[in-house]
Design a protein around this motif. Structure first.
Motif, PDB file in Angstrom:
ATOM      1  N   ILE A   1       0.834  -1.202   0.000  1.00  0.00           N
ATOM      2  CA  ILE A   1       0.000   0.000   0.000  1.00  0.00           C
ATOM      3  C   ILE A   1       0.867   1.249   0.000  1.00  0.00           C
ATOM      4  O   ILE A   1       0.595   2.220  -0.713  1.00  0.00           O
ATOM      5  CB  ILE A   1      -0.956  -0.007   1.212  1.00  0.00           C
ATOM      6  CG1 ILE A   1      -1.945  -1.157   1.095  1.00  0.00           C
ATOM      7  CG2 ILE A   1      -1.699   1.315   1.362  1.00  0.00           C
ATOM      8  CD1 ILE A   1      -2.874  -1.075  -0.099  1.00  0.00           C
ATOM      9  N   ASP A   2       1.941   1.245   0.779  1.00  0.00           N
ATOM     10  CA  ASP A   2       2.845   2.390   0.832  1.00  0.00           C
ATOM     11  C   ASP A   2       3.495   2.624  -0.527  1.00  0.00           C
ATOM     12  O   ASP A   2       3.592   3.767  -0.989  1.00  0.00           O
ATOM     13  CB  ASP A   2       3.906   2.168   1.901  1.00  0.00           C
ATOM     14  CG  ASP A   2       4.823   3.358   2.058  1.00  0.00           C
ATOM     15  OD1 ASP A   2       4.298   4.471   2.266  1.00  0.00           O
ATOM     16  OD2 ASP A   2       6.058   3.173   1.976  1.00  0.00           O
ATOM     17  N   SER A   3       3.924   1.566  -1.191  1.00  0.00           N
ATOM     18  CA  SER A   3       4.525   1.701  -2.520  1.00  0.00           C
ATOM     19  C   SER A   3       3.510   2.238  -3.526  1.00  0.00           C
ATOM     20  O   SER A   3       3.830   3.097  -4.356  1.00  0.00           O
ATOM     21  CB  SER A   3       5.064   0.361  -3.004  1.00  0.00           C
ATOM     22  OG  SER A   3       6.087  -0.087  -2.166  1.00  0.00           O
ATOM     23  N   LEU A   4       2.289   1.731  -3.461  1.00  0.00           N
ATOM     24  CA  LEU A   4       1.229   2.186  -4.369  1.00  0.00           C
ATOM     25  C   LEU A   4       0.953   3.674  -4.181  1.00  0.00           C
ATOM     26  O   LEU A   4       0.889   4.433  -5.161  1.00  0.00           O
ATOM     27  CB  LEU A   4      -0.044   1.369  -4.123  1.00  0.00           C
ATOM     28  CG  LEU A   4      -1.242   1.695  -5.003  1.00  0.00           C
ATOM     29  CD1 LEU A   4      -0.968   1.240  -6.436  1.00  0.00           C
ATOM     30  CD2 LEU A   4      -2.477   1.012  -4.454  1.00  0.00           C
ATOM     31  N   PHE A   5       0.791   4.114  -2.940  1.00  0.00           N
ATOM     32  CA  PHE A   5       0.547   5.531  -2.685  1.00  0.00           C
ATOM     33  C   PHE A   5       1.739   6.387  -3.091  1.00  0.00           C
ATOM     34  O   PHE A   5       1.580   7.479  -3.641  1.00  0.00           O
ATOM     35  CB  PHE A   5       0.209   5.775  -1.212  1.00  0.00           C
ATOM     36  CG  PHE A   5      -1.217   5.467  -0.867  1.00  0.00           C
ATOM     37  CD1 PHE A   5      -2.265   5.940  -1.634  1.00  0.00           C
ATOM     38  CD2 PHE A   5      -1.511   4.697   0.245  1.00  0.00           C
ATOM     39  CE1 PHE A   5      -3.581   5.657  -1.315  1.00  0.00           C
ATOM     40  CE2 PHE A   5      -2.820   4.408   0.567  1.00  0.00           C
ATOM     41  CZ  PHE A   5      -3.865   4.886  -0.210  1.00  0.00           C
TER      42      PHE A   5
ATOM     43  N   ILE B   1       1.374   9.336  -5.831  1.00  0.00           N
ATOM     44  CA  ILE B   1       1.677  10.734  -5.523  1.00  0.00           C
ATOM     45  C   ILE B   1       2.771  11.261  -6.444  1.00  0.00           C
ATOM     46  O   ILE B   1       2.708  12.392  -6.922  1.00  0.00           O
ATOM     47  CB  ILE B   1       2.071  10.883  -4.037  1.00  0.00           C
ATOM     48  CG1 ILE B   1       0.832  10.650  -3.171  1.00  0.00           C
ATOM     49  CG2 ILE B   1       2.667  12.252  -3.753  1.00  0.00           C
ATOM     50  CD1 ILE B   1       1.112  10.572  -1.692  1.00  0.00           C
ATOM     51  N   ALA B   2       3.768  10.442  -6.740  1.00  0.00           N
ATOM     52  CA  ALA B   2       4.831  10.868  -7.653  1.00  0.00           C
ATOM     53  C   ALA B   2       4.258  11.138  -9.050  1.00  0.00           C
ATOM     54  O   ALA B   2       4.643  12.120  -9.708  1.00  0.00           O
ATOM     55  CB  ALA B   2       5.919   9.814  -7.716  1.00  0.00           C
ATOM     56  N   ASN B   3       3.318  10.303  -9.495  1.00  0.00           N
ATOM     57  CA  ASN B   3       2.697  10.529 -10.801  1.00  0.00           C
ATOM     58  C   ASN B   3       1.859  11.796 -10.815  1.00  0.00           C
ATOM     59  O   ASN B   3       1.888  12.559 -11.790  1.00  0.00           O
ATOM     60  CB  ASN B   3       1.826   9.330 -11.196  1.00  0.00           C
ATOM     61  CG  ASN B   3       2.642   8.134 -11.583  1.00  0.00           C
ATOM     62  OD1 ASN B   3       3.810   8.257 -11.949  1.00  0.00           O
ATOM     63  ND2 ASN B   3       2.038   6.953 -11.495  1.00  0.00           N
TER      64      ASN B   3
END
Length: 67
Positions: free
Chosen positions: A47-51, A55-57
């Protein structure tokens, strides 16, 4: 009640009245807790990687809009 009486009572209760788990029960509980902890850690990492990527995108889209 003095501190000495409290400590004596606590020792007696732990020694005589507490039912401690048996070794096989303790081992199986430890395995369950370890597996659950690993699963929760992997879920949190995902979940942390997905968020983080989301956010970077979004930030890169806003940067490209203003350039």
């Amino acid at each position: 009640m003095s501190l000495v009486d409290f400590l004596k009572g606590s020792y007696t209760e732990f020694k005589d009245k507490v039912e401690w788990p048996k070794w096989p029960d303790l081992q199986s509980s430890t395995i369950v807790v370890t597996i659950a902890t690993v699963i929760l850690a992997l879920f949190t990492f995902g979940i942390d990687s997905l968020f983080s990527k989301s956010i970077a995108n979004v930030i890169s889209i806003f940067i490209n809009l203003f350039n």
